[in-house]
Design a protein around this motif. Structure first.
Motif, PDB file in Angstrom:
ATOM      1  N   PRO A 141       0.897 -23.968 -32.063  1.00  0.00           N
ATOM      2  CA  PRO A 141       0.616 -25.282 -31.471  1.00  0.00           C
ATOM      3  C   PRO A 141       1.155 -25.360 -30.042  1.00  0.00           C
ATOM      4  N   ALA A 142       0.323 -25.863 -29.138  1.00  0.00           N
ATOM      5  CA  ALA A 142       0.729 -25.943 -27.727  1.00  0.00           C
ATOM      6  C   ALA A 142       1.810 -26.999 -27.552  1.00  0.00           C
ATOM      7  N   GLU A 143       2.712 -26.760 -26.609  1.00  0.00           N
ATOM      8  CA  GLU A 143       3.696 -27.784 -26.247  1.00  0.00           C
ATOM      9  C   GLU A 143       2.908 -28.906 -25.558  1.00  0.00           C
ATOM     10  N   PRO A 144       3.271 -30.155 -25.835  1.00  0.00           N
ATOM     11  CA  PRO A 144       2.526 -31.265 -25.210  1.00  0.00           C
ATOM     12  C   PRO A 144       2.530 -31.167 -23.681  1.00  0.00           C
ATOM     13  N   SER A 145       3.560 -30.529 -23.108  1.00  0.00           N
ATOM     14  CA  SER A 145       3.675 -30.495 -21.642  1.00  0.00           C
ATOM     15  C   SER A 145       2.801 -29.414 -20.995  1.00  0.00           C
ATOM     16  N   THR A 146       2.293 -28.463 -21.788  1.00  0.00           N
ATOM     17  CA  THR A 146       1.498 -27.400 -21.161  1.00  0.00           C
ATOM     18  C   THR A 146       0.038 -27.826 -21.037  1.00  0.00           C
ATOM     19  N   ALA A 161      -3.905 -27.729 -21.142  1.00  0.00           N
ATOM     20  CA  ALA A 161      -4.813 -27.018 -22.045  1.00  0.00           C
ATOM     21  C   ALA A 161      -6.256 -27.297 -21.653  1.00  0.00           C
TER      22      ALA A 161
END
Ligand SMILES: [Zn+2]
Length: 388
Positions: free
Chosen positions: A77-82, A84
């Motif tokens: 799962p991607a970090e919300p800050s990265t 996409a």
């Protein structure tokens, strides 16, 4: 070019060149990888990214693209800050030409020139795709032996424990045994841990033995480790990785691709000489093999990292057999038939373990922390400098 909110259309790979100073010459640099292009498009704020496939630019056929992407894909799962992308995908050359209304050959030729700049396409696309998400859990397994005075710093040994699971639709038991890929590397990892634990005098830095999961899903276990390291990345001396070591005897050479781009290189050369091995360069630098095993997840976060593997220079009476087995392995690669055989010759695998142990001990005792060579085109400088 400002691509915020736009769809970026590009070719994969990089301009062909023999000039070492131009995208690493024949070698594929990380800039040329599709994964990097998707990441960079996302960083630049693009909405979506489409790769136009041609066999020469990719180095493989459309079949490979379809087989790799036309199925379930494992991601952390991607970090919300990265940032996409809303969509990332590949187009055949025909579909790409149709979409752009342009001739691909001339576009590609322009893109291969120094000074090329992206151009606006003045097109609009509508993309829709149905995605189903499924949560899967898996584990990295770690063990460590504490160092003496530099306990907070670590030398990492890694090997992936996963393979491709089972496919009940296949004839036979359908089990992807992964005997070469990667029970061999995992066996080396276990022996290294055993040997290190038995050392009467422990090295200065801590040794971390890391069996990572989901390598076959795109280096996901090691990527996760890079995001959640057990030791600060800036205090991680080195990652030595072991992946698919051919158990066909002892060739005269080793391949330790990437080490030449780190300050650990003189030490690597010295140890390899001590074990009477020659060092061979990566046989296919244009295929970007460096980016396809777990050491790369460490390189991405700035840790000097490479795999130790056997070369292919077999000599003497067993050379023909070793070469035949190597040749045959291309048929067993990523198939259930990658299975243990009791007539394998383990002498080379054992030597890889010995070289790995010596390198690890030297790295753990080395006064300075190793680094990537600065200003190398092989890895984007900002990746190599992230941790340090
Ligand atoms: Zn592998």
């Amino acid at each position: 070019m400002d691509v915020k909110g736009k769809v970026v259309v590009l070719f994969t790979n990089e301009p062909p060149s023999q000039d070492e100073k131009f995208f690493g010459g024949r070698a594929l640099t990380y800039y040329g990888r599709w994964a990097y292009k998707f990441q960079e498009a996302a960083r630049q704020g693009a909405l979506a990214c489409l790769i136009i496939h041609t066999d020469p630019t990719a180095g493989y056929s459309w079949e490979v693209v379809r087989n790799s992407w036309g199925k379930e894909d494992t991601q952390i799962p991607a970090e919300p800050s990265t940032p996409a992308l809303a969509f990332a995908g590949w187009l055949t050359a025909e579909a790409g030409a149709r979409l752009l209304g342009l001739e691909l050959a001339s576009l590609l030729e322009a893109a291969d020139q120094r000074g090329f700049r992206a151009r606006p396409l003045e097109k609009a696309v509508r993309i829709s795709a149905q995605a189903t998400l499924r949560e899967v859990r898996s584990e990295n397994v770690a063990a460590m032996v504490e160092g003496t005075d530099l306990k907070q710093e670590a030398v990492v040994f890694s090997a992936h424990w996963d393979h491709l699971g089972m496919n009940p639709k296949l004839s036979g038991d359908g089990i992807y045994n992964g005997a070469v890929d990667n029970a061999t590397g995992l066996g080396v990892l276990l022996e290294l841990a055993r040997a290190w634990a038995a050392l009467p005098q422990k090295p200065r830095r801590t040794a971390l033995f890391l069996a990572v999961t989901a390598e076959e899903g795109g280096l996901r276990g090691s990527e996760y480790y890079g995001r959640h390291p057990l030791f600060p990345l800036g205090k991680t001396q080195l990652d030595l990785n072991f992946d698919a070591i051919p158990p066909y005897g002892r060739p005269r050479d080793l391949v330790i691709n990437g080490a030449e781009r780190t300050t650990a290189w003189p030490m690597v050369q010295e140890v390899v000489r001590r074990y009477n091995f020659a060092l061979s360069p990566d046989p296919h630098p244009e295929q970007g093999t460096y980016y396809r095993s777990d050491h790369f997840s460490f390189a991405r976060v700035g840790v000097p990292a490479f795999s130790i593997n056997l070369g292919a220079d077999y000599q003497g009476v067993n050379a023909a057999r070793a070469n035949t087995l190597r040749q045959e392995y291309t048929k067993h690669y990523h198939q259930p038939s990658d299975e243990f055989r009791d007539d394998w010759d383990w002498t080379g695998v054992e030597e890889v373990a010995r070289v790995g142990l010596t390198l690890g001990i030297n790295a753990a005792n080395n006064p300075a922390l190793f680094t990537w060579r600065p200003n190398d085109e092989f890895l984007p400088a900002r990746l190599a400098s992230l941790a340090r």
